[in-house]
Scaffold this motif. Structure first.
Motif, mmCIF file in Angstrom:
data_model
loop_
_atom_site.group_PDB
_atom_site.id
_atom_site.type_symbol
_atom_site.label_atom_id
_atom_site.label_comp_id
_atom_site.label_asym_id
_atom_site.label_seq_id
_atom_site.Cartn_x
_atom_site.Cartn_y
_atom_site.Cartn_z
ATOM 1 N N ASP A 1 0.842 -1.194 0.000
ATOM 2 C CA ASP A 1 0.000 0.000 0.000
ATOM 3 C C ASP A 1 0.880 1.248 0.000
ATOM 4 N N MET A 2 0.233 2.388 -0.121
ATOM 5 C CA MET A 2 0.980 3.632 -0.265
ATOM 6 C C MET A 2 1.802 3.943 0.977
ATOM 7 N N GLN A 3 1.274 3.632 2.166
ATOM 8 C CA GLN A 3 2.002 3.930 3.392
ATOM 9 C C GLN A 3 3.305 3.132 3.460
ATOM 10 N N GLU A 4 3.286 1.896 2.993
ATOM 11 C CA GLU A 4 4.512 1.096 2.983
ATOM 12 C C GLU A 4 5.527 1.641 1.988
ATOM 13 N N LEU A 5 5.064 2.074 0.830
ATOM 14 C CA LEU A 5 5.986 2.621 -0.160
ATOM 15 C C LEU A 5 6.660 3.895 0.333
ATOM 16 N N LEU A 6 5.951 4.692 1.125
ATOM 17 C CA LEU A 6 6.498 5.958 1.587
ATOM 18 C C LEU A 6 7.288 5.829 2.882
ATOM 19 N N GLY A 7 6.819 5.000 3.806
ATOM 20 C CA GLY A 7 7.443 4.945 5.126
ATOM 21 C C GLY A 7 8.229 3.704 5.441
ATOM 22 N N GLU A 8 8.061 2.621 4.673
ATOM 23 C CA GLU A 8 8.754 1.369 4.959
ATOM 24 C C GLU A 8 9.526 0.914 3.725
ATOM 25 N N ARG A 9 10.396 1.762 3.236
ATOM 26 C CA ARG A 9 11.144 1.441 2.020
ATOM 27 C C ARG A 9 12.153 0.318 2.255
ATOM 28 N N GLU A 10 12.697 0.228 3.442
ATOM 29 C CA GLU A 10 13.657 -0.839 3.703
ATOM 30 C C GLU A 10 13.001 -2.206 3.552
ATOM 31 N N LYS A 11 11.796 -2.304 4.022
ATOM 32 C CA LYS A 11 11.058 -3.562 3.882
ATOM 33 C C LYS A 11 10.771 -3.863 2.414
ATOM 34 N N ILE A 12 10.387 -2.858 1.647
ATOM 35 C CA ILE A 12 10.129 -3.048 0.216
ATOM 36 C C ILE A 12 11.413 -3.422 -0.511
ATOM 37 N N ASN A 13 12.544 -2.796 -0.141
ATOM 38 C CA ASN A 13 13.816 -3.112 -0.787
ATOM 39 C C ASN A 13 14.224 -4.564 -0.548
ATOM 40 N N MET A 14 14.058 -5.036 0.673
ATOM 41 C CA MET A 14 14.418 -6.426 0.969
ATOM 42 C C MET A 14 13.521 -7.403 0.212
ATOM 43 N N ARG A 15 12.234 -7.105 0.121
ATOM 44 C CA ARG A 15 11.319 -7.975 -0.607
ATOM 45 C C ARG A 15 11.661 -8.009 -2.092
ATOM 46 N N LEU A 16 11.969 -6.849 -2.652
ATOM 47 C CA LEU A 16 12.313 -6.786 -4.074
ATOM 48 C C LEU A 16 13.633 -7.500 -4.353
ATOM 49 N N ARG A 17 14.600 -7.354 -3.471
ATOM 50 C CA ARG A 17 15.885 -8.045 -3.655
ATOM 51 C C ARG A 17 15.712 -9.557 -3.608
ATOM 52 N N ALA A 18 14.879 -10.039 -2.673
ATOM 53 C CA ALA A 18 14.664 -11.479 -2.563
ATOM 54 C C ALA A 18 14.012 -12.035 -3.834
ATOM 55 N N ILE A 19 13.088 -11.288 -4.427
ATOM 56 C CA ILE A 19 12.412 -11.773 -5.637
ATOM 57 C C ILE A 19 13.379 -11.843 -6.807
ATOM 58 N N ILE A 20 14.185 -10.796 -6.998
ATOM 59 C CA ILE A 20 15.112 -10.780 -8.135
ATOM 60 C C ILE A 20 16.233 -11.793 -7.942
ATOM 61 N N ASP A 21 16.755 -11.882 -6.723
ATOM 62 C CA ASP A 21 17.878 -12.779 -6.484
ATOM 63 C C ASP A 21 17.482 -14.243 -6.647
ATOM 64 N N ARG B 1 22.104 -5.464 -3.771
ATOM 65 C CA ARG B 1 21.237 -4.468 -3.126
ATOM 66 C C ARG B 1 20.257 -3.907 -4.139
ATOM 67 N N VAL B 2 19.073 -3.591 -3.657
ATOM 68 C CA VAL B 2 18.038 -2.943 -4.467
ATOM 69 C C VAL B 2 17.494 -1.754 -3.673
ATOM 70 N N GLU B 3 17.468 -0.593 -4.274
ATOM 71 C CA GLU B 3 17.009 0.624 -3.608
ATOM 72 C C GLU B 3 15.940 1.299 -4.448
ATOM 73 N N ILE B 4 14.858 1.699 -3.798
ATOM 74 C CA ILE B 4 13.821 2.496 -4.463
ATOM 75 C C ILE B 4 14.267 3.956 -4.447
ATOM 76 N N LYS B 5 14.350 4.557 -5.603
ATOM 77 C CA LYS B 5 14.850 5.922 -5.704
ATOM 78 C C LYS B 5 13.771 6.947 -5.409
ATOM 79 N N ASP B 6 12.628 6.820 -6.034
ATOM 80 C CA ASP B 6 11.604 7.853 -5.898
ATOM 81 C C ASP B 6 10.234 7.224 -6.084
ATOM 82 N N VAL B 7 9.269 7.799 -5.360
ATOM 83 C CA VAL B 7 7.866 7.400 -5.470
ATOM 84 C C VAL B 7 7.084 8.653 -5.854
#
Length: 345
Positions: free
Chosen positions: A135-155, A168-174
């Motif tokens: 959800d939007m709150q996770e994308l804005l306030g919990e980016r570390e959690k989103i980065n770890m989830r995205l890294r696990a999927i790609i890896d 490492r995977v980092e979200i640059k901008d929302v």
């Protein structure tokens, strides 16, 4: 014949030099070389000996072998912005950056064509999937959690089959829609206004408690109010170009009211003040009678000391008329207070 032999020898030497030059390869420190012999790297399901060349100077057999270099450095790849709808139905645009490196050069060359492009496509599709699951709150306030989830999927997709490790995977901008930005701004403003009002109300409550305690302490001593008034006057007078309005204290009005016997006095206060005045007058009469029994050594009427018990520090010259004190109290009825002959000087 000798000339022909010399030419043939020269041709052989030049061909040997060309073959030697084409067979020598230099592998850089950040690279590994994959050698294909007749197009094969593996033999019998196993890696052929000498198929992977370490950094340094190496040689291959011309025409028979071909070497391809693979970089082992960490590669930084930007993921283009992806449009998606979050779990709470908010349209967003998210871009990211991926850091990866090759840990198995043979798999990166043999199992996938252009592994950089393949990692880019996997990152884009995985990013869209993660946007739809959050959800939007996770994308804005919990980016570390989103980065770890995205890294696990790609890896999971790239490490085993392709020999590529996602570091490492980092979200640059929302990016949010303008309407959503305005709504969030109004929400943040309302929240700050609520906190400001709560803090102000709490400050007023604490200040009222302190003022009540100060009033309770000042009520025990009326002189404290006068001192506080004088202190306020000093503080106000320190300012330049200021007009000072001095109010009349309530205590002074009450003093004049008690002195005049006005309607504001209660019977208890009147009886108490009369009793106090009578005691003081009786004490003054006793001092006068005691002074009359002793001979006076004063040379003039101005040298007479003040009477003990009265508030006035000065008194008029002693005479036969004003030495008698008339009062409504019981001490005024004594004969000594009505008439007393003058003592010889």
């Amino acid at each position: 014949m000798e000339a022909v032999a010399l030419i043939i020898l020269l041709i052989v030497v030049v061909g040997g030099l060309l073959a030697l030059t084409s067979s020598i390869r230099i592998v850089q420190q950040y690279e590994h070389g994959i050698v294909f012999r007749f197009g094969q790297v593996q033999r019998g399901g196993q890696l052929r000996p000498g198929a992977v060349r370490t950094p340094g100077l190496t040689a291959i057999v011309p025409v028979v072998e071909r070497m391809q270099k693979v970089s082992r450095q960490t590669i930084t790849m930007g993921v283009p912005g992806q449009d998606g709808i979050t779990q709470d139905n908010v349209s967003v645009r998210v871009d990211a950056v991926v850091y990866f490196r090759v840990i198995d050069p043979v798999k990166a060359i043999v199992n996938v064509h252009n592994y950089g492009y393949a990692v880019s496509q996997v990152a884009q599709t995985s990013l869209r999937s993660v946007i739809g699951q959050a959800d939007m709150q996770e994308l804005l306030g919990e980016r570390e959690k989103i980065n770890m989830r995205l890294r696990a999927i790609i890896d999971e997709i790239t490490e085993g089959p392709w020999g590529i490790l996602i570091e490492r995977v980092e979200i640059k901008d929302v990016s949010l829609p303008e309407g959503m930005k305005r709504s969030m701004a109004r929400q943040a403003e309302a929240e700050r206004e609520r906190r400001a009002r709560i803090i102000t109300a709490d400050g007023e409550f604490q200040a009222s408690k302190r003022l009540a305690a100060a009033a309770e302490i000042m009520s025990q001593d009326p002189a404290a109010l006068q001192l506080r008034l004088l202190q306020t006057v000093v503080e106000v007078s320190a300012e330049k170009n200021s007009t000072l309005v001095m109010p009349l204290p309530v205590e002074i009005l009450r003093f004049f009211e008690r002195a005049a016997g006005g309607p504001g006095r209660t019977e208890e206060e009147g009886d108490g003040s009369r009793l106090d005045l009578g005691e003081r007058l009786a004490k003054a009469e006793e001092e006068l009678a005691r002074a009359a029994e002793q001979p006076s050594t004063l040379e003039s009427a101005e040298d007479v000391p003040p009477v003990i018990g009265l508030d006035e520090p000065k008194r008029e010259p002693a005479s036969s008329e004003n030495r008698g004190i008339t009062s409504g109290g019981p001490a005024s009825k004594e004969p000594a207070s009505e008439e007393r002959p003058d003592e010889p000087r």
